[in-house]
Design a protein around this motif. Structure first.
Motif, PDB file in Angstrom:
ATOM      1  N   VAL A  53       0.870  -1.178   0.137  1.00 44.86           N
ATOM      2  CA  VAL A  53      -0.012  -0.125   0.169  1.00 44.86           C
ATOM      3  C   VAL A  53       1.048   1.333  -0.155  1.00 44.86           C
ATOM      4  CG1 VAL A  53      -1.654   1.366   1.347  1.00 44.86           C
ATOM      5  CG2 VAL A  53      -2.063  -0.995   0.901  1.00 44.86           C
ATOM      6  N   LEU A  54       1.989   1.074   1.002  1.00 45.47           N
ATOM      7  CA  LEU A  54       2.854   2.483   0.932  1.00 45.47           C
ATOM      8  C   LEU A  54       3.287   2.613  -0.379  1.00 45.47           C
ATOM      9  CD1 LEU A  54       3.866   2.020   4.667  1.00 45.47           C
ATOM     10  CD2 LEU A  54       2.529   3.852   3.971  1.00 45.47           C
ATOM     11  N   ASP A  55       4.054   1.417  -0.838  1.00 47.30           N
ATOM     12  CA  ASP A  55       4.973   1.555  -1.977  1.00 47.30           C
ATOM     13  C   ASP A  55       4.259   2.087  -3.044  1.00 47.30           C
ATOM     14  OD1 ASP A  55       7.323   0.711  -0.485  1.00 47.30           O
ATOM     15  OD2 ASP A  55       7.542  -1.138  -1.572  1.00 47.30           O
ATOM     16  N   GLU A  56       3.180   1.590  -3.385  1.00 45.04           N
ATOM     17  CA  GLU A  56       2.322   1.859  -4.536  1.00 45.04           C
ATOM     18  C   GLU A  56       1.623   3.404  -4.528  1.00 45.04           C
ATOM     19  OE1 GLU A  56       0.970   0.087  -7.270  1.00 45.04           O
ATOM     20  OE2 GLU A  56       2.382  -1.694  -7.012  1.00 45.04           O
ATOM     21  N   LEU A  57       1.406   3.720  -3.383  1.00 49.41           N
ATOM     22  CA  LEU A  57       0.636   4.868  -3.280  1.00 49.41           C
ATOM     23  C   LEU A  57       1.371   6.279  -3.153  1.00 49.41           C
ATOM     24  CD1 LEU A  57      -1.972   2.885  -3.170  1.00 49.41           C
ATOM     25  CD2 LEU A  57      -3.057   4.668  -1.869  1.00 49.41           C
ATOM     26  N   PHE A  58       2.114   6.020  -2.128  1.00 50.96           N
ATOM     27  CA  PHE A  58       3.165   7.168  -1.561  1.00 50.96           C
ATOM     28  C   PHE A  58       4.628   7.346  -1.883  1.00 50.96           C
ATOM     29  CE2 PHE A  58      -0.693   5.758   1.421  1.00 50.96           C
ATOM     30  CZ  PHE A  58      -1.452   6.938   1.188  1.00 50.96           C
ATOM     31  N   GLY A  59       5.109   6.023  -1.950  1.00 50.68           N
ATOM     32  CA  GLY A  59       6.681   6.078  -2.228  1.00 50.68           C
ATOM     33  C   GLY A  59       7.272   4.845  -1.548  1.00 50.68           C
ATOM     34  N   SER A  60       8.233   4.260  -1.772  1.00 49.83           N
ATOM     35  CA  SER A  60       8.791   3.186  -1.125  1.00 49.83           C
ATOM     36  C   SER A  60       9.240   3.352   0.350  1.00 49.83           C
ATOM     37  CB  SER A  60       9.976   2.596  -2.031  1.00 49.83           C
ATOM     38  OG  SER A  60      11.242   3.741  -2.156  1.00 49.83           O
ATOM     39  N   VAL A  61       9.202   2.230   0.913  1.00 46.69           N
ATOM     40  CA  VAL A  61       9.443   2.413   2.348  1.00 46.69           C
ATOM     41  C   VAL A  61      11.152   2.328   2.646  1.00 46.69           C
ATOM     42  CG1 VAL A  61       9.145   1.458   4.616  1.00 46.69           C
ATOM     43  CG2 VAL A  61       7.438   1.310   3.244  1.00 46.69           C
ATOM     44  N   GLN A  62      11.681   3.447   3.322  1.00 46.29           N
ATOM     45  CA  GLN A  62      13.097   3.510   3.344  1.00 46.29           C
ATOM     46  C   GLN A  62      13.604   2.964   4.589  1.00 46.29           C
ATOM     47  OE1 GLN A  62      14.921   5.284   0.720  1.00 46.29           O
ATOM     48  NE2 GLN A  62      13.051   4.553  -0.290  1.00 46.29           N
ATOM     49  N   SER A  63      12.809   3.136   5.749  1.00 48.81           N
ATOM     50  CA  SER A  63      13.128   2.858   6.956  1.00 48.81           C
ATOM     51  C   SER A  63      12.023   2.504   7.905  1.00 48.81           C
ATOM     52  CB  SER A  63      14.175   4.132   7.594  1.00 48.81           C
ATOM     53  OG  SER A  63      13.461   5.310   7.802  1.00 48.81           O
ATOM     54  N   VAL A  64      12.135   2.008   8.956  1.00 47.73           N
ATOM     55  CA  VAL A  64      11.165   1.616  10.080  1.00 47.73           C
ATOM     56  C   VAL A  64      11.564   1.380  11.251  1.00 47.73           C
ATOM     57  CG1 VAL A  64      11.629  -1.038   9.574  1.00 47.73           C
ATOM     58  CG2 VAL A  64       9.556  -0.220  10.363  1.00 47.73           C
ATOM     59  N   SER A  65      10.779   1.718  12.324  1.00 47.50           N
ATOM     60  CA  SER A  65      10.987   1.679  13.616  1.00 47.50           C
ATOM     61  C   SER A  65       9.669   1.438  14.280  1.00 47.50           C
ATOM     62  CB  SER A  65      11.246   3.175  14.357  1.00 47.50           C
ATOM     63  OG  SER A  65      11.118   3.063  15.746  1.00 47.50           O
ATOM     64  N   ALA A  66       9.820   0.101  15.010  1.00 47.70           N
ATOM     65  CA  ALA A  66       8.609  -0.538  15.398  1.00 47.70           C
ATOM     66  C   ALA A  66       8.622  -1.057  16.941  1.00 47.70           C
ATOM     67  CB  ALA A  66       8.032  -2.022  14.679  1.00 47.70           C
ATOM     68  N   SER A  67       7.366  -0.944  17.645  1.00 49.53           N
ATOM     69  CA  SER A  67       7.337  -1.476  18.876  1.00 49.53           C
ATOM     70  C   SER A  67       6.215  -2.359  18.887  1.00 49.53           C
ATOM     71  CB  SER A  67       6.769  -0.559  19.995  1.00 49.53           C
ATOM     72  OG  SER A  67       6.596  -0.910  21.165  1.00 49.53           O
ATOM     73  N   VAL A  68       6.554  -3.693  18.886  1.00 50.86           N
ATOM     74  CA  VAL A  68       5.557  -4.944  18.740  1.00 50.86           C
ATOM     75  C   VAL A  68       5.529  -5.467  20.090  1.00 50.86           C
ATOM     76  CG1 VAL A  68       5.491  -7.165  17.792  1.00 50.86           C
ATOM     77  CG2 VAL A  68       6.807  -5.313  16.625  1.00 50.86           C
ATOM     78  N   LYS A  69       3.991  -5.836  20.288  1.00 52.51           N
ATOM     79  CA  LYS A  69       3.292  -6.089  21.656  1.00 52.51           C
ATOM     80  C   LYS A  69       2.507  -7.457  21.612  1.00 52.51           C
ATOM     81  CE  LYS A  69       4.769  -2.221  23.721  1.00 52.51           C
ATOM     82  NZ  LYS A  69       5.981  -2.516  24.759  1.00 52.51           N
ATOM     83  N   THR A  70       2.553  -8.188  22.692  1.00 50.73           N
ATOM     84  CA  THR A  70       1.457  -9.299  22.781  1.00 50.73           C
ATOM     85  C   THR A  70       0.861  -8.727  24.103  1.00 50.73           C
ATOM     86  OG1 THR A  70       2.954 -10.972  22.098  1.00 50.73           O
ATOM     87  CG2 THR A  70       1.230 -11.784  23.253  1.00 50.73           C
ATOM     88  N   HIS A  71      -0.429  -8.163  23.991  1.00 52.40           N
ATOM     89  CA  HIS A  71      -1.006  -7.624  24.878  1.00 52.40           C
ATOM     90  C   HIS A  71      -1.972  -8.587  25.776  1.00 52.40           C
ATOM     91  CE1 HIS A  71      -0.080  -3.535  23.964  1.00 52.40           C
ATOM     92  NE2 HIS A  71      -0.848  -3.319  22.624  1.00 52.40           N
ATOM     93  N   ILE A  72      -2.424  -9.692  25.051  1.00 48.67           N
ATOM     94  CA  ILE A  72      -3.351 -10.612  25.712  1.00 48.67           C
ATOM     95  C   ILE A  72      -2.294 -11.940  25.901  1.00 48.67           C
ATOM     96  CG2 ILE A  72      -5.443 -11.959  25.621  1.00 48.67           C
ATOM     97  CD1 ILE A  72      -5.861  -8.722  25.593  1.00 48.67           C
TER      98      ILE A  72
END
Length: 383
Positions: free
Chosen positions: A208-227
């Motif tokens: 979605v990001l690549d096609e509509l807005f421009g290729s993804v260059q970098s990422v920062s994420a926080s991933v959780k297991t809430h349950i």
């Protein structure tokens, strides 16, 4: 009337997505309409053979949708030269092996995502398909949703001016399975069975990001297991070992910032299960699965922050709906028709297995970023 019959091996369509979207709303719908028209009086007619492990489910599903061919033997289906396309919507852990066998048999490949359980595995599939010379494609259904198509229409028209940022909110509350039955299968919450919201959804966000807005260059994420605990289909309590939420920031080509929240532990107070807000110098838009609304800069209100006074501006009422202006068909069906044309007469189809590998690349980097608590660059992928 000229009819070109194409045999399609459909592996794993007894699952929810495979049955509803790929069989009923795509292949069965295409057959009911008389095929895919490629010229006046000339059509492609898909001829599916259902493949799976449960004989009773296959027999019942085939009978419900007037399909005469089904089998529990993938080898049998692959050996039949009538079948030229292999489609895979199995669980993620089984997909790569099925695709490899189909490539070895010389079948064209169309499959769900993620295409494998790792970027390396997904890249291997892309290389094998290229070396074998088989056509290949990956389902990228979000691109063909009415709301996203309307958003693309705005981008192409230059509505936003310079795009500054993208904010995506996705998810809903998935019940734990105890006092109320869960609406997603239990393997989604088991890392050992390749579950998790990052592996499930980041491949979508990549295209979605690549096609509509421009290729993804970098990422920062926080991933959780809430349950931490859930209850499976047999009523057994199990430990949730896979992530059920991810909060990510991504930098896109052209300096655009994207913020994406994905969660199966959130209650919905927005227009849709997925909303995409785009802000630009000339205007903004918010798209859901089917609808899209805009606010141009000349219609933008001028609020003043004052917590001591009651707000008098009805912000939501100052957005304007983007009209349909066309008939929107099922997103999965649209892409199926495109792939059938790609196989039969070599029409363009850019969403190949390499694009699928890019989705898994972003998922892997998102998980790594969260584990290491740092930004990661997204290198270009090639085969």
């Amino acid at each position: 009337m000229a009819e070109h019959v194409i045999g399609i091996i459909m592996n794993g369509v007894t699952g929810r997505m495979g049955t509803r979207q790929h069989l009923i709303r795509s292949i069965a719908a295409i057959r009911a309409q008389g095929g895919v028209e490629i010229d006046k009086g000339e059509y492609i007619m898909p001829d599916p053979i259902l493949v799976g492990r449960n004989e009773e489910k296959l027999k019942a599903l085939a009978g419900e949708h007037d399909i005469t061919r089904w089998t529990t033997s993938l080898d049998e289906a692959l050996a039949d030269e009538h079948n030229v396309i292999y489609f895979d919507s199995q669980t993620t852990s089984r997909r790569a092996e099925g695709i490899k066998r189909a490539i070895e048999a010389g079948k064209h490949i169309y499959c769900e995502k993620p295409t494998a359980t790792s970027m390396e595995g997904a890249l291997e599939l892309a290389r094998l398909a290229k070396e074998a010379g088989v056509k290949n494609g990956v389902v990228q259904d979000k691109l063909f949703l009415p709301g996203v198509l309307k958003l693309k229409r705005l981008i192409d028209a230059g509505f936003f001016g310079e795009i500054l940022s993208v904010r995506m909110e996705f998810g809903y509350w998935v019940f734990e399975g105890g006092w109320q039955e869960s609406q997603r299968p239990s393997w989604n919450y088991k890392k050992e069975e390749d579950g998790g919201i990052v592996v499930d959804m980041f491949p979508h966000w990549r295209y979605v990001l690549d096609e509509l807005f421009g290729s993804v260059q970098s990422v920062s994420a926080s991933v959780k297991t809430h349950i931490p605990e859930r209850v499976d289909e047999e009523g057994n309590t199990y430990k949730a070992t896979a992530d059920d939420a991810a909060y990510a920031t991504m930098e896109l080509e052209g300096g655009i910032t994207a913020q994406i929240n994905s969660s199966w532990a959130v209650r919905v107070d927005r227009d849709d299960l997925l909303t995409i807000q785009v802000d630009g110098t000339e205007g903004s838009a918010v798209a859901g699965l089917r609808n899209c609304k805009t606010q141009h800069r000349v219609n933008t209100p001028k609020p003043v922050w004052n917590p001591d006074l009651e707000n008098t501006i009805d912000f939501q009422n100052q957005w304007e709906e983007v009209p349909d202006n066309q008939l929107f068909e099922n997103a999965f069906k649209i892409q199926w028709e495109m792939f059938l044309k790609h196989v039969h007469q070599d029409e363009a189809f850019p969403w190949d297995l390499l694009e699928g590998a890019k989705g898994m690349q972003l998922a892997d980097l998102g998980l790594q970023s969260s584990k290491e608590r740092r930004w990661l660059d997204v290198p270009e992928l090639n085969i």
